[in-house]
Scaffold this motif. Structure first.
Motif, PDB file in Angstrom:
ATOM      1  N   ILE A 296       0.857  -1.183   0.000  1.00  0.00           N
ATOM      2  CA  ILE A 296       0.000   0.000   0.000  1.00  0.00           C
ATOM      3  C   ILE A 296       0.892   1.232   0.000  1.00  0.00           C
ATOM      4  O   ILE A 296       1.826   1.330   0.802  1.00  0.00           O
ATOM      5  CB  ILE A 296      -0.916   0.007   1.237  1.00  0.00           C
ATOM      6  CG1 ILE A 296      -1.743  -1.283   1.278  1.00  0.00           C
ATOM      7  CG2 ILE A 296      -1.821   1.230   1.241  1.00  0.00           C
ATOM      8  CD1 ILE A 296      -2.475  -1.486   2.582  1.00  0.00           C
ATOM      9  N   LYS A 297       0.608   2.189  -0.893  1.00  0.00           N
ATOM     10  CA  LYS A 297       1.417   3.412  -0.951  1.00  0.00           C
ATOM     11  C   LYS A 297       0.513   4.635  -0.946  1.00  0.00           C
ATOM     12  O   LYS A 297      -0.587   4.624  -1.522  1.00  0.00           O
ATOM     13  CB  LYS A 297       2.329   3.417  -2.174  1.00  0.00           C
ATOM     14  CG  LYS A 297       3.458   2.387  -2.086  1.00  0.00           C
ATOM     15  CD  LYS A 297       4.541   2.622  -3.111  1.00  0.00           C
ATOM     16  CE  LYS A 297       5.721   1.671  -2.880  1.00  0.00           C
ATOM     17  NZ  LYS A 297       6.837   1.920  -3.815  1.00  0.00           N
ATOM     18  N   LEU A 298       1.010   5.681  -0.295  1.00  0.00           N
ATOM     19  CA  LEU A 298       0.301   6.944  -0.164  1.00  0.00           C
ATOM     20  C   LEU A 298       0.966   7.987  -1.046  1.00  0.00           C
ATOM     21  O   LEU A 298       2.188   8.152  -1.014  1.00  0.00           O
ATOM     22  CB  LEU A 298       0.326   7.395   1.302  1.00  0.00           C
ATOM     23  CG  LEU A 298      -0.358   8.719   1.656  1.00  0.00           C
ATOM     24  CD1 LEU A 298      -1.862   8.605   1.478  1.00  0.00           C
ATOM     25  CD2 LEU A 298      -0.019   9.118   3.098  1.00  0.00           C
ATOM     26  N   TRP A 299       0.146   8.716  -1.822  1.00  0.00           N
ATOM     27  CA  TRP A 299       0.663   9.687  -2.777  1.00  0.00           C
ATOM     28  C   TRP A 299       0.025  11.049  -2.527  1.00  0.00           C
ATOM     29  O   TRP A 299      -1.173  11.141  -2.200  1.00  0.00           O
ATOM     30  CB  TRP A 299       0.338   9.261  -4.215  1.00  0.00           C
ATOM     31  CG  TRP A 299       0.758   7.862  -4.535  1.00  0.00           C
ATOM     32  CD1 TRP A 299       0.013   6.728  -4.379  1.00  0.00           C
ATOM     33  CD2 TRP A 299       2.020   7.436  -5.054  1.00  0.00           C
ATOM     34  NE1 TRP A 299       0.727   5.614  -4.774  1.00  0.00           N
ATOM     35  CE2 TRP A 299       1.970   6.021  -5.192  1.00  0.00           C
ATOM     36  CE3 TRP A 299       3.193   8.098  -5.430  1.00  0.00           C
ATOM     37  CZ2 TRP A 299       3.031   5.276  -5.675  1.00  0.00           C
ATOM     38  CZ3 TRP A 299       4.260   7.347  -5.915  1.00  0.00           C
ATOM     39  CH2 TRP A 299       4.177   5.955  -6.030  1.00  0.00           C
ATOM     40  N   HIS A 300       0.814  12.110  -2.681  1.00  0.00           N
ATOM     41  CA  HIS A 300       0.282  13.463  -2.594  1.00  0.00           C
ATOM     42  C   HIS A 300      -0.491  13.761  -3.875  1.00  0.00           C
ATOM     43  O   HIS A 300       0.042  13.633  -4.984  1.00  0.00           O
ATOM     44  CB  HIS A 300       1.409  14.481  -2.410  1.00  0.00           C
ATOM     45  CG  HIS A 300       0.935  15.835  -2.005  1.00  0.00           C
ATOM     46  ND1 HIS A 300       0.221  16.658  -2.859  1.00  0.00           N
ATOM     47  CD2 HIS A 300       1.050  16.531  -0.835  1.00  0.00           C
ATOM     48  CE1 HIS A 300      -0.071  17.782  -2.246  1.00  0.00           C
ATOM     49  NE2 HIS A 300       0.417  17.740  -1.013  1.00  0.00           N
ATOM     50  N   GLY A 301      -1.752  14.157  -3.733  1.00  0.00           N
ATOM     51  CA  GLY A 301      -2.599  14.326  -4.902  1.00  0.00           C
ATOM     52  C   GLY A 301      -2.169  15.431  -5.844  1.00  0.00           C
ATOM     53  O   GLY A 301      -2.406  15.341  -7.051  1.00  0.00           O
ATOM     54  N   ASP A 302      -1.535  16.480  -5.337  1.00  0.00           N
ATOM     55  CA  ASP A 302      -1.136  17.601  -6.194  1.00  0.00           C
ATOM     56  C   ASP A 302       0.186  17.360  -6.911  1.00  0.00           C
ATOM     57  O   ASP A 302       0.363  17.774  -8.060  1.00  0.00           O
ATOM     58  CB  ASP A 302      -1.028  18.885  -5.371  1.00  0.00           C
ATOM     59  CG  ASP A 302      -2.387  19.448  -4.989  1.00  0.00           C
ATOM     60  OD1 ASP A 302      -3.386  19.047  -5.610  1.00  0.00           O
ATOM     61  OD2 ASP A 302      -2.445  20.278  -4.064  1.00  0.00           O
ATOM     62  N   THR A 303       1.120  16.698  -6.237  1.00  0.00           N
ATOM     63  CA  THR A 303       2.480  16.588  -6.774  1.00  0.00           C
ATOM     64  C   THR A 303       2.873  15.183  -7.218  1.00  0.00           C
ATOM     65  O   THR A 303       3.829  15.024  -7.977  1.00  0.00           O
ATOM     66  CB  THR A 303       3.495  17.050  -5.714  1.00  0.00           C
ATOM     67  OG1 THR A 303       3.455  16.142  -4.597  1.00  0.00           O
ATOM     68  CG2 THR A 303       3.172  18.461  -5.235  1.00  0.00           C
ATOM     69  N   GLY A 304       2.185  14.156  -6.715  1.00  0.00           N
ATOM     70  CA  GLY A 304       2.574  12.793  -7.017  1.00  0.00           C
ATOM     71  C   GLY A 304       3.699  12.263  -6.147  1.00  0.00           C
ATOM     72  O   GLY A 304       4.207  11.167  -6.381  1.00  0.00           O
ATOM     73  N   GLN A 305       4.083  13.020  -5.138  1.00  0.00           N
ATOM     74  CA  GLN A 305       5.147  12.565  -4.240  1.00  0.00           C
ATOM     75  C   GLN A 305       4.673  11.376  -3.417  1.00  0.00           C
ATOM     76  O   GLN A 305       3.578  11.376  -2.865  1.00  0.00           O
ATOM     77  CB  GLN A 305       5.563  13.702  -3.301  1.00  0.00           C
ATOM     78  CG  GLN A 305       6.643  13.318  -2.296  1.00  0.00           C
ATOM     79  CD  GLN A 305       6.931  14.428  -1.286  1.00  0.00           C
ATOM     80  OE1 GLN A 305       6.314  15.492  -1.339  1.00  0.00           O
ATOM     81  NE2 GLN A 305       7.849  14.175  -0.376  1.00  0.00           N
ATOM     82  N   GLU A 306       5.537  10.347  -3.321  1.00  0.00           N
ATOM     83  CA  GLU A 306       5.236   9.210  -2.455  1.00  0.00           C
ATOM     84  C   GLU A 306       5.471   9.618  -1.008  1.00  0.00           C
ATOM     85  O   GLU A 306       6.560  10.053  -0.646  1.00  0.00           O
ATOM     86  CB  GLU A 306       6.113   8.009  -2.816  1.00  0.00           C
ATOM     87  CG  GLU A 306       5.806   6.768  -1.980  1.00  0.00           C
ATOM     88  CD  GLU A 306       6.703   5.590  -2.308  1.00  0.00           C
ATOM     89  OE1 GLU A 306       7.055   4.834  -1.379  1.00  0.00           O
ATOM     90  OE2 GLU A 306       7.067   5.427  -3.502  1.00  0.00           O
ATOM     91  N   LEU A 307       4.439   9.453  -0.167  1.00  0.00           N
ATOM     92  CA  LEU A 307       4.505   9.924   1.213  1.00  0.00           C
ATOM     93  C   LEU A 307       4.735   8.818   2.229  1.00  0.00           C
ATOM     94  O   LEU A 307       5.347   9.055   3.273  1.00  0.00           O
ATOM     95  CB  LEU A 307       3.199  10.670   1.567  1.00  0.00           C
ATOM     96  CG  LEU A 307       2.848  11.868   0.689  1.00  0.00           C
ATOM     97  CD1 LEU A 307       1.488  12.429   1.082  1.00  0.00           C
ATOM     98  CD2 LEU A 307       3.924  12.940   0.799  1.00  0.00           C
ATOM     99  N   ALA A 308       4.239   7.608   1.961  1.00  0.00           N
ATOM    100  CA  ALA A 308       4.373   6.514   2.926  1.00  0.00           C
ATOM    101  C   ALA A 308       4.041   5.196   2.240  1.00  0.00           C
ATOM    102  O   ALA A 308       3.468   5.171   1.146  1.00  0.00           O
ATOM    103  CB  ALA A 308       3.449   6.735   4.129  1.00  0.00           C
ATOM    104  N   SER A 309       4.420   4.089   2.903  1.00  0.00           N
ATOM    105  CA  SER A 309       4.077   2.762   2.389  1.00  0.00           C
ATOM    106  C   SER A 309       3.836   1.815   3.557  1.00  0.00           C
ATOM    107  O   SER A 309       4.321   2.024   4.665  1.00  0.00           O
ATOM    108  CB  SER A 309       5.183   2.224   1.482  1.00  0.00           C
ATOM    109  OG  SER A 309       6.391   2.064   2.202  1.00  0.00           O
TER     110      SER A 309
END
Length: 424
Positions: free
Chosen positions: A128-141
């Motif tokens: 499972i991965k978390l992405w910032h909706g505006d930038t596409g940066q991976e935030l957590a897994s």
């Protein structure tokens, strides 16, 4: 009048929209265009290409609030693909906003939290991965190490949460803001599960086992903020057993769910209300009450996938094969539509419209009859998805107030999005 028609409207967040009258005129004009569906006049169509595989899931990332006064709207959708990427798209412009780096494993699901500008993907091995909706940066897994996962999202006390059911019967609760684990519990021993969406009141998720030896259970979402109260996490098993379970909530009730199941002879639909009952001064209990049931007619196609959605307090929309049917929860057949000539693949339902997607490479748009007396649909028009030379049909469809987006399956195994934006 605005509040009767659009209970969610709020002119305080709409710059330049000073009166309810102006808001009403803008919304009425938009609904008229979505009802008539004239190409170029009412909407523009754009194809969005970029994935190199199958689009396995799609969800809107933008909030369903649009600035009608300025004539500028922006709908954003996220897609998760077998090519290992998650992408976001500007629906009105028909352009890609960002794409993630290619992941090692194909992506299977995507969940969005528009209010928090977050997207969550799940791959085919349970990463499972978390992405910032505006930038596409991976935030957590976070890994649940399962090749089969089912996911539901909800918000508690203004905090987003994710519920994940694995193929071995383990249920995880994760804080969606950083994917930290809140709870882990075994629900079904060595048995996978499918999760319903969260109930309209945000309190319940129904967990349906993939093995008919087990029965569905109800999960109480408040344990995300009170994990120490483990006695209220799960209900007793529901009186339903089947290996083919389909669920949907009736959105005008706080917690009314319909469950479609089969007994190897017939398909049955049972409807339950879920409530929290006080047993004593310090003891609460989850109570599941059956309110209706019926058996689908035997002439229903048996071998085709059943799709079921709810509307109002007691209306069910069921697609099986080529037909869309409306039933009451007690089994009265209300309407039948035969607008497609190939199998229906998905149904989108909201308070104003219904849209079906089909492998005949078309979307069919319906609107609810606004008489406040009955759940009646009006069949409006087709949206065409291109040429059968390049495409095999629509896999799925989703909508917001100003657009409709469908996933088109390509003949070469590469999917695209077909977006229809309605003109303000």
């Amino acid at each position: 009048m605005c509040l009767r028609r659009w209970a969610f409207c709020n002119i305080s967040v709409i710059p330049g929209m000073q009166t309810w009258k102006r808001y009403y005129l803008h919304r009425s004009n938009l609904e008229h265009k979505m009802a008539s569906g004239r190409p170029s006049v009412d909407y523009t169509c754009k194809a969005m290409r970029g994935h190199k595989g199958v689009i396995n899931d799609m969800a809107y990332l933008s909030k369903n609030e649009h600035t009608f006064a300025t004539g500028q709207v922006q709908s954003v959708v996220c897609t998760a693909s077998s090519d290992g990427t998650v992408k976001t798209w500007n629906v009105q412009e028909g352009t890609q906003i960002w794409s993630s780096p290619q992941q090692e494993v194909p992506l299977a699901n995507i969940i969005t939290f528009p209010l928090y500008k977050l997207a969550v993907t799940i791959d085919c091995q349970g990463m499972i991965k978390l992405w910032h909706g505006d930038t596409g940066q991976e935030l957590a897994s976070f890994s649940v190490s399962s090749s089969s996962c089912s996911v539901a999202a909800y918000t508690k006390n203004n905090k987003p949460f994710l519920t994940v059911g694995t193929g071995v019967g383990i249920l995880y609760i994760l804080a969606a803001s950083d994917l930290s684990q809140v709870l882990r519990t075994e629900v079904f021993q060595n048995c996978g599960m499918d999760l319903s969406l969260c109930s309209p009141d945000g309190q319940w998720i129904v967990l349906c086992p993939t093995d008919p030896a087990f029965s569905p259970k109800v999960f109480y979402t408040d344990c995300a903020t009170n994990p120490e109260d483990d006695e209220l996490i799960l209900s007793s098993p529901l009186p339903v057993t089947s290996r083919h379970l389909v669920t949907c909530w009736l959105p005008a009730e706080l917690a009314r769910i319909a469950i479609l199941h089969d007994d190897a002879m017939n398909f049955h639909i049972v409807t339950f209300d879920i409530v929290m009952e006080k047993k004593s001064k310090y003891k609460m209990n989850i109570v599941v009450q059956q309110v209706a049931s019926f058996t689908l007619p035997t002439q229903e196609p048996w071998m085709t996938k059943k799709i079921m959605k709810g509307f109002g307090k007691q209306t069910l929309l069921i697609a099986a094969g080529l037909e869309l049917k409306l039933y009451t929860i007690t089994g009265t057949e209300l309407m039948v539509f035969k607008d497609h000539h190939k199998i229906i693949t998905s149904i989108w339902v909201d308070p104003f419209h219904v849209v079906t997607s089909s492998m005949d490479l078309s979307l069919r748009v319906y609107s609810w009859k606004n008489d406040n007396k009955s759940s009646s649909l009006i069949s409006r028009y087709h949206l065409i998805g291109g040429s059968h030379r390049w495409s095999t049909g629509f896999r799925s469809v989703a909508c917001d107030d100003v657009s409709i987006v469908g996933v088109v399956a390509g003949t070469d195994g590469t999917d695209i999005l077909r977006a229809y934006s309605f003109n303000l």
